[in-house]
Design a protein around this motif. Structure first.
Motif, mmCIF file in Angstrom:
data_model
loop_
_atom_site.group_PDB
_atom_site.id
_atom_site.type_symbol
_atom_site.label_atom_id
_atom_site.label_comp_id
_atom_site.label_asym_id
_atom_site.label_seq_id
_atom_site.Cartn_x
_atom_site.Cartn_y
_atom_site.Cartn_z
ATOM 1 N N VAL A 96 19.570 -26.215 -32.145
ATOM 2 C CA VAL A 96 20.687 -25.262 -32.184
ATOM 3 C C VAL A 96 20.166 -23.876 -32.558
ATOM 4 N N LYS A 97 19.239 -23.832 -33.510
ATOM 5 C CA LYS A 97 18.651 -22.551 -33.927
ATOM 6 C C LYS A 97 17.889 -21.914 -32.770
ATOM 7 N N GLN A 98 17.145 -22.710 -32.007
ATOM 8 C CA GLN A 98 16.413 -22.184 -30.848
ATOM 9 C C GLN A 98 17.380 -21.597 -29.828
ATOM 10 N N LYS A 99 18.490 -22.291 -29.610
ATOM 11 C CA LYS A 99 19.492 -21.829 -28.649
ATOM 12 C C LYS A 99 20.102 -20.505 -29.114
ATOM 13 N N ALA A 100 20.395 -20.403 -30.414
ATOM 14 C CA ALA A 100 20.972 -19.169 -30.957
ATOM 15 C C ALA A 100 19.981 -18.013 -30.833
ATOM 16 N N GLU A 101 18.722 -18.268 -31.110
ATOM 17 C CA GLU A 101 17.708 -17.213 -30.996
ATOM 18 C C GLU A 101 17.551 -16.748 -29.552
ATOM 19 N N ALA A 106 18.647 -12.834 -25.195
ATOM 20 C CA ALA A 106 19.256 -12.525 -23.898
ATOM 21 C C ALA A 106 20.187 -11.325 -24.025
ATOM 22 N N ILE A 107 20.949 -11.269 -25.102
ATOM 23 C CA ILE A 107 21.856 -10.131 -25.319
ATOM 24 C C ILE A 107 21.045 -8.865 -25.573
ATOM 25 N N GLN A 108 19.945 -8.990 -26.325
ATOM 26 C CA GLN A 108 19.077 -7.836 -26.560
ATOM 27 C C GLN A 108 18.447 -7.335 -25.269
ATOM 28 N N ALA A 114 29.809 -12.637 -20.763
ATOM 29 C CA ALA A 114 30.049 -13.885 -21.489
ATOM 30 C C ALA A 114 30.056 -15.097 -20.559
ATOM 31 N N LYS A 115 30.653 -14.970 -19.391
ATOM 32 C CA LYS A 115 30.720 -16.096 -18.454
ATOM 33 C C LYS A 115 29.322 -16.513 -17.991
ATOM 34 N N LEU A 116 28.487 -15.523 -17.637
ATOM 35 C CA LEU A 116 27.128 -15.828 -17.199
ATOM 36 C C LEU A 116 26.292 -16.441 -18.325
ATOM 37 N N LEU A 117 26.454 -15.900 -19.525
ATOM 38 C CA LEU A 117 25.720 -16.448 -20.674
ATOM 39 C C LEU A 117 26.184 -17.865 -21.001
ATOM 40 N N ALA A 118 27.481 -18.095 -20.902
ATOM 41 C CA ALA A 118 28.009 -19.438 -21.167
ATOM 42 C C ALA A 118 27.413 -20.442 -20.181
ATOM 43 N N ASP A 119 27.351 -20.068 -18.918
ATOM 44 C CA ASP A 119 26.761 -20.949 -17.902
ATOM 45 C C ASP A 119 25.272 -21.160 -18.161
ATOM 46 N N ARG A 120 24.568 -20.083 -18.435
ATOM 47 C CA ARG A 120 23.118 -20.156 -18.643
ATOM 48 C C ARG A 120 22.737 -21.030 -19.828
ATOM 49 N N PHE A 121 23.533 -20.982 -20.892
ATOM 50 C CA PHE A 121 23.190 -21.727 -22.101
ATOM 51 C C PHE A 121 23.911 -23.069 -22.218
ATOM 52 N N PHE A 123 27.218 -23.965 -21.997
ATOM 53 C CA PHE A 123 28.551 -24.116 -22.578
ATOM 54 C C PHE A 123 29.537 -24.386 -21.444
ATOM 55 N N HIS A 124 30.562 -25.176 -21.725
ATOM 56 C CA HIS A 124 31.538 -25.521 -20.684
ATOM 57 C C HIS A 124 32.452 -24.354 -20.350
ATOM 58 N N SER A 125 32.585 -23.429 -21.296
ATOM 59 C CA SER A 125 33.447 -22.272 -21.072
ATOM 60 C C SER A 125 33.009 -21.146 -21.998
ATOM 61 N N THR A 126 33.606 -19.986 -21.797
ATOM 62 C CA THR A 126 33.306 -18.873 -22.700
ATOM 63 C C THR A 126 33.822 -19.167 -24.106
ATOM 64 N N ALA A 127 34.863 -19.987 -24.210
ATOM 65 C CA ALA A 127 35.366 -20.355 -25.540
ATOM 66 C C ALA A 127 34.281 -21.090 -26.339
ATOM 67 N N GLY A 128 33.523 -21.929 -25.655
ATOM 68 C CA GLY A 128 32.418 -22.619 -26.325
ATOM 69 C C GLY A 128 31.352 -21.642 -26.792
ATOM 70 N N LEU A 129 31.063 -20.640 -25.973
ATOM 71 C CA LEU A 129 30.106 -19.600 -26.356
ATOM 72 C C LEU A 129 30.614 -18.835 -27.568
ATOM 73 N N TYR A 130 31.889 -18.465 -27.559
ATOM 74 C CA TYR A 130 32.460 -17.717 -28.678
ATOM 75 C C TYR A 130 32.400 -18.534 -29.972
ATOM 76 N N LEU A 131 32.741 -19.798 -29.871
ATOM 77 C CA LEU A 131 32.701 -20.677 -31.042
ATOM 78 C C LEU A 131 31.264 -20.839 -31.554
#
Length: 156
Positions: A96-101, A106-108, A114-121, A123-131
């Protein structure tokens, strides 16, 4: 040595080589100290034989922990014990820490969709990314992107 091997009758078993490896290991352990064995084998071991390097090279393929343990030729329980010993945290927490880093990197790098990042990492939706951002980074996705845009450092 070749003459001895020629005279041996091999057992037709898919695990025969593993039993031979254990037999060789026991023979070495009875003759040499751990330091002597480490010196001897250090010159022939490759990076994949180092546990930390092995984990870092294999975790990102989306395999389950069971599959990664199997690739390391270990039981899942032994793999998890060894993981905690080498990394100081559970395998799940480390992943989980590796994924967060990687998300922060990626944001840097300028990825803020958000949609592209959610797909790339994964997550089933942007809500999952936000959480995920709120739980693992300690701020909302919008706060995270603002912090990065302002050049502030993010600690995970």
């Amino acid at each position: 040595m070749i003459d001895k091997l020629r005279g041996m009758q091999f057992i037709d078993s898919p695990c025969y080589h593993i039993s031979r490896q254990y037999e060789l290991y026991i023979a070495f352990r009875s003759e040499y100290s751990e330091e002597q064995m480490a010196q001897f084998f250090s010159s022939i071991l490759r990076a994949r034989d180092d546990f930390r390097a092995f984990v870092k090279n294999n975790y990102r393929y989306g395999d389950t922990l069971e599959k990664v343990a199997q690739k390391a030729n270990m039981s899942t329980n032994h793999f998890l014990r060894k993981f905690k010993e080498h990394f100081g945290m559970t395998a799940h927490r480390w992943m989980v820490k590796q994924k967060a880093e990687k998300l922060v990197k990626a944001i840097q790098a300028g990825e803020t969709n958000a949609k592209l990042l959610a797909d790339r990492f994964g997550f089933h939706s942007t809500a999952g990314l936000y959480l995920f951002c709120r739980r693992q980074v300690g701020m909302t996705f919008q706060q995270l992107t603002r912090h990065v845009a302002d050049g502030q450092s993010i600690t995970i």
